[in-house]
Design a protein around this motif. Sequence first.
Motif, short mmCIF file in Angstrom:
data_model
loop_
_atom_site.label_atom_id
_atom_site.label_comp_id
_atom_site.label_asym_id
_atom_site.label_seq_id
_atom_site.Cartn_x
_atom_site.Cartn_y
_atom_site.Cartn_z
N ALA A 100 59.52 61.56 17.78
CA ALA A 100 59.76 63.13 17.19
C ALA A 100 61.26 63.14 16.85
O ALA A 100 62.37 62.41 17.21
CB ALA A 100 59.81 64.10 18.30
N GLY A 101 61.66 63.78 15.54
CA GLY A 101 62.63 63.82 15.17
C GLY A 101 63.15 65.38 14.69
O GLY A 101 62.12 66.21 14.01
N ASP A 153 53.15 58.06 12.16
CA ASP A 153 52.68 58.79 13.42
C ASP A 153 53.80 59.20 13.99
O ASP A 153 54.18 58.47 15.02
CB ASP A 153 51.70 57.88 14.08
N THR A 154 54.32 60.39 13.68
CA THR A 154 55.64 61.05 14.29
C THR A 154 55.49 62.34 14.05
O THR A 154 54.76 62.87 13.29
CB THR A 154 56.76 60.23 13.56
N SER A 155 56.48 63.00 14.87
CA SER A 155 56.56 64.60 14.62
C SER A 155 58.01 64.78 14.21
O SER A 155 58.90 64.32 14.59
CB SER A 155 56.18 65.30 16.10
N LEU A 156 57.84 65.93 13.46
CA LEU A 156 59.17 66.49 12.53
C LEU A 156 59.42 67.86 12.94
O LEU A 156 58.36 68.61 12.88
CB LEU A 156 59.20 66.06 11.23
N LEU A 157 60.51 68.24 13.12
CA LEU A 157 60.95 69.64 12.77
C LEU A 157 62.10 70.03 12.07
O LEU A 157 63.12 68.97 12.25
CB LEU A 157 61.20 70.18 14.43
N VAL A 158 61.88 70.85 11.05
CA VAL A 158 63.16 71.10 10.01
C VAL A 158 63.36 72.59 10.28
O VAL A 158 62.65 73.36 10.52
CB VAL A 158 62.93 70.71 8.75
N THR A 159 64.77 72.92 10.18
CA THR A 159 65.35 74.08 10.16
C THR A 159 66.02 74.47 9.05
O THR A 159 66.55 73.73 8.19
CB THR A 159 66.12 74.40 11.34
N ALA A 201 63.08 58.84 12.37
CA ALA A 201 61.73 59.41 13.14
C ALA A 201 60.53 58.78 11.85
O ALA A 201 59.51 58.21 12.31
CB ALA A 201 61.68 60.73 13.34
N MET A 202 61.05 59.05 10.77
CA MET A 202 59.81 58.53 9.57
C MET A 202 60.09 57.04 9.33
O MET A 202 58.82 56.42 9.24
CB MET A 202 60.30 59.18 8.19
N HIS A 203 61.16 56.31 9.19
CA HIS A 203 61.21 54.85 9.16
C HIS A 203 61.08 54.18 10.18
O HIS A 203 60.13 52.91 10.38
CB HIS A 203 62.41 54.38 8.64
#
Length: 375
Positions: free
Chosen positions: A266-267, A309-315, A257-259
């Motif tokens: 979104a990732g 330009d992306t959305s990330l979710l981490v847990t 998602a970042m690269h």
Amino acid sequence: MGLTSNKVLALAVVFAVLLFFGTVWYWPRFARRNWRAVGGRIGLLFATQVAIFASIGLAANQAFGFYASWADLFGQENGQALVVDHGVGGASGGPLQVMDTQTVNVPGGAQPTIGGQIQKVGIFGQKTHISSSAFVYLPPEYFQPQYKARTFPVTVVLTGYPGTASALIKGLHYPQTAHELAKSGKMQPMILVMLRPTVAPPRDTECVDIPGGPQTETFFAKDIPDAVRSHYRVGPIPTGWGIIGDSTGGYCALKLAMHRPNAYFAGVGLSPYYKAPLDPTTGDLFHKNKTLQSRADLMWFAKNMPAPDTSLLVTSSKSGEKDYNNTLKFIQLVQANKKTRISSIILASGGHNFNTWSREIPAALQWLSGRLQER
């Protein structure tokens, strides 16, 4: 019978139980002080311990999907997972071939218009020439006449390493969860493409384009979207595409998602780590290319590269996850760049396991659904 067969597990448990009671029953016969008696005691104890540990190992493998087959367990799985016609376009005229179908384990699942369908597919990378099998979940709406002109958002779902794609269905229940959430109106109907990140077995490539080796980042960022688009009615790239994974798959999802924000909008990283390891399972991923190695470090990337330009979710979990502090640090680094959007799920406790990820998956899928678009 396969390594993950319930019959194999049942036989191992029965054998362990019989050996345990047999040891108790015959122990008095080996009470003498001679080499035969001592050898008998050693043999009984050894066989019982082996049987018990084998049962536990088989049960753990079924629960967590470490190895898919006996060949995989003993390191003999060294070829590609899929045999395809490598002619132009592949045998079916495209880079994706449907090999089998199965029902979704939900009420009425035998009918695709009610339960959707899971298709086992083979994907041949037109750009990287990497081939891999995968499971594609199609929601019920995909088969309903009123939606025949509709396209659907797609989420690529990755296991950890080594992992098995079937564990995403049997262990983490992604199709069932997506079905229930969509049926209750908590998320939009979504196509899931489920596979493991180990596309060059047995090597753990960490979704890296390895110099002179497998171009696995490109496979996930270019070949998979192209293959899926060639066969299914899917949403636009990148706004209709997301990616989620646990552990190694979580690291890969965040990195892609970042690269490659032009591939994934979104990732989600479930219990991810943030830097590719270098160990006997990975080999030399970067071939002394410091730029490539730095880019694979997500902390470095968030701090030093232009914000994607992306959305990330981490847990993560406050208790039970060793990367909890790294997760907090990563959130702070991403927040500082203002452009990349980041969210988190932080549990009070939870280990690096299926039970924890099963608690996070429903919320993560809803989060993805809110960010992905159909055409």
